[in-house]
Design a protein around this motif. Sequence first.
Motif, PDB file in Angstrom:
ATOM      1  N   THR A  55       0.894  -1.264  -0.009  1.00 33.41           N
ATOM      2  CA  THR A  55       0.060   0.049  -0.104  1.00 33.41           C
ATOM      3  C   THR A  55       0.892   1.141  -0.118  1.00 33.41           C
ATOM      4  O   THR A  55       0.539   2.313  -0.713  1.00 33.41           O
ATOM      5  N   SER A 100       6.626   4.402   4.646  1.00 33.59           N
ATOM      6  CA  SER A 100       6.376   2.870   5.419  1.00 33.59           C
ATOM      7  C   SER A 100       5.630   3.145   6.753  1.00 33.59           C
ATOM      8  O   SER A 100       6.060   4.220   7.322  1.00 33.59           O
ATOM      9  N   GLN A 101       4.590   2.446   6.946  1.00 34.99           N
ATOM     10  CA  GLN A 101       3.755   2.736   8.198  1.00 34.99           C
ATOM     11  C   GLN A 101       4.455   2.524   9.357  1.00 34.99           C
ATOM     12  O   GLN A 101       4.519   3.244   9.989  1.00 34.99           O
ATOM     13  N   SER A 102       5.126   1.137   9.221  1.00 33.75           N
ATOM     14  CA  SER A 102       5.729   0.790  10.435  1.00 33.75           C
ATOM     15  C   SER A 102       7.226   1.156  10.560  1.00 33.75           C
ATOM     16  O   SER A 102       7.720   1.487  11.899  1.00 33.75           O
ATOM     17  N   THR A 105       9.853  -2.128   7.633  1.00 29.72           N
ATOM     18  CA  THR A 105       9.697  -3.023   6.454  1.00 29.72           C
ATOM     19  C   THR A 105      11.290  -3.501   6.112  1.00 29.72           C
ATOM     20  O   THR A 105      11.986  -2.560   5.579  1.00 29.72           O
ATOM     21  N   VAL A 151      -4.233  -5.427   9.924  1.00 33.94           N
ATOM     22  CA  VAL A 151      -3.207  -5.817   8.774  1.00 33.94           C
ATOM     23  C   VAL A 151      -3.490  -4.999   7.609  1.00 33.94           C
ATOM     24  O   VAL A 151      -2.472  -4.365   7.007  1.00 33.94           O
ATOM     25  N   SER A 153      -4.025  -1.889   5.655  1.00 33.65           N
ATOM     26  CA  SER A 153      -3.662  -0.466   6.072  1.00 33.65           C
ATOM     27  C   SER A 153      -4.733   0.506   5.529  1.00 33.65           C
ATOM     28  O   SER A 153      -5.179   0.335   4.377  1.00 33.65           O
ATOM     29  N   LYS A 238      -6.362  -4.474  -1.396  1.00 33.64           N
ATOM     30  CA  LYS A 238      -7.175  -4.311  -0.170  1.00 33.64           C
ATOM     31  C   LYS A 238      -8.172  -5.479   0.100  1.00 33.64           C
ATOM     32  O   LYS A 238      -8.487  -6.354   0.744  1.00 33.64           O
ATOM     33  N   GLU A 241      -6.409  -9.155  -0.048  1.00 32.58           N
ATOM     34  CA  GLU A 241      -5.696  -9.346   1.427  1.00 32.58           C
ATOM     35  C   GLU A 241      -6.709  -9.754   2.243  1.00 32.58           C
ATOM     36  O   GLU A 241      -6.529 -10.759   3.060  1.00 32.58           O
TER      37      GLU A 241
HETATM   38  O1  M6R Z   1       4.836  -1.078   7.038  1.00 34.41           O
HETATM   39  P1  M6R Z   1       5.020  -0.610   5.843  1.00 34.41           P
HETATM   40  O2  M6R Z   1       4.136   0.600   5.230  1.00 34.41           O
HETATM   41  O3  M6R Z   1       6.175  -0.431   5.157  1.00 34.41           O
HETATM   42  O4  M6R Z   1       4.273  -1.945   5.154  1.00 34.41           O
HETATM   43  C1  M6R Z   1       4.240  -2.145   3.821  1.00 34.41           C
HETATM   44  C2  M6R Z   1       3.359  -3.254   3.294  1.00 34.41           C
HETATM   45  O5  M6R Z   1       3.640  -4.229   3.910  1.00 34.41           O
HETATM   46  C3  M6R Z   1       1.970  -2.800   3.602  1.00 34.41           C
HETATM   47  O6  M6R Z   1       1.356  -1.580   3.146  1.00 34.41           O
HETATM   48  C4  M6R Z   1       0.977  -3.850   3.306  1.00 34.41           C
HETATM   49  O7  M6R Z   1       0.658  -3.865   1.789  1.00 34.41           O
HETATM   50  C5  M6R Z   1      -0.438  -3.752   3.905  1.00 34.41           C
HETATM   51  N1  M6R Z   1      -0.798  -4.877   4.838  1.00 34.41           N
HETATM   52  C6  M6R Z   1      -1.590  -3.409   2.743  1.00 34.41           C
HETATM   53  O8  M6R Z   1      -2.716  -3.354   3.196  1.00 34.41           O
END
Ligand code: M6R
Length: 362
Positions: A55, A100-102, A105, A151, A153, A238, A241
């Motif tokens: 995402t 990156s959300q987290s 990655t 999970v 996003s 989405k 998933e």
């Molecule tokens: O933590 P990140 O944004 O780096 O993660 C990237 C992808 O693993 C994350 O966006 C994944 O595609 C989601 N589960 C989508 O909903």
Amino acid sequence: DKAGYKHFMAKEIAEQPVVLTGALGHYLNGDEIVLPELGIDFARVERMVMVACGTASYACHVAKYWFEQLAGLPVEVDVASEFRYREPPITPGTTALFVSQSGETADTLAALRYCAAQAAPIVSVVNVAESSIARESDLALPIFAGTEVGVASTKAFTCQLLTLALLALKAAHVRGRLSDAALAERIGELRALPGLVNQALGIEAECEAISRRLAEARDILFLGRGRMYPLALEGALKLKEISYIHAEAYASGELKHGPIALVDKTVPVIVMAPHDELFDKTVSNMQEVMARGGKVLLITDSAGAAAAGDGVWGLIHMPSVTPLLAPILYAVPAQLLAYHTAIAKGTDVDQPRNLAKSVTVE
Ligand code: M6R
């Protein structure tokens, strides 16, 4: 805690107006975009590479339109797992941006380290401000989405887009491509975003009804053009998933180069198309689908609905919106359709099989 919602995903979708308001509050001061010590002179940047996974990579694809069109900056987007091993040349004048959300990655972090070793300035757009990716950046821009548990996003994606839009506007202004007055106008548009997202959340009942029909499909196609193409990719990701339905996205113009062979009456085709300058082209792609018995679900605004004519299988009515905001707003139906289709199929929405929230190994 789910705050009374059935799933974290539902809570996180509903939270978007609030977190977007918070992010705007952090980044705006009147008609000015305030970024943490920019450290990077966008007037001198010649080119950008944007790298992410899943995402977050679709957020980069949207941002490419903004940086190219608003700031006149050439942008290349790649997924981190490809970029890191391809080791592309990073020419002087290139700024590297990671989303990156987290912030943990593995592939994205490795790609960042590769660019840092080539002495490229590093910008990151992260949710977790203490993450490795944030720490190893010259400029880390938090998205202020708050903890995301599901999970899939959702709110992180819209907050990533908002942060990238602000950065693109800032770059456009610094590069003399946007006057003070034009910048103020764009900022005014962004200030309206939380209210529009709130309005868009009002389509939930429509999405729920159509999702019961989508749940019967084995394959679903998503189409979009221009800034809506990355949203089609996001809608398909989405959906697969969390509902485990096979979904694929194509740029509308690619339809006749192959995927139209898949179209028959069992394959819903979801078309994401606000009534913008590309709408007529999308309508002709839709008609090609309908002429082959395909079931079109059109997601559009009132002008789009009126112009599309008869024959669509389903219609989702979105608020009218400016081109800048459209890709952010159209994340909402992508999320709601995936959520309700998953509910109709009885899958585990927050913890889909085989997936982890944060992919810290290759
Ligand atoms: O933590 P990140 O944004 O780096 O993660 C990237 C992808 O693993 C994350 O966006 C994944 O595609 C989601 N589960 C989508 O909903």
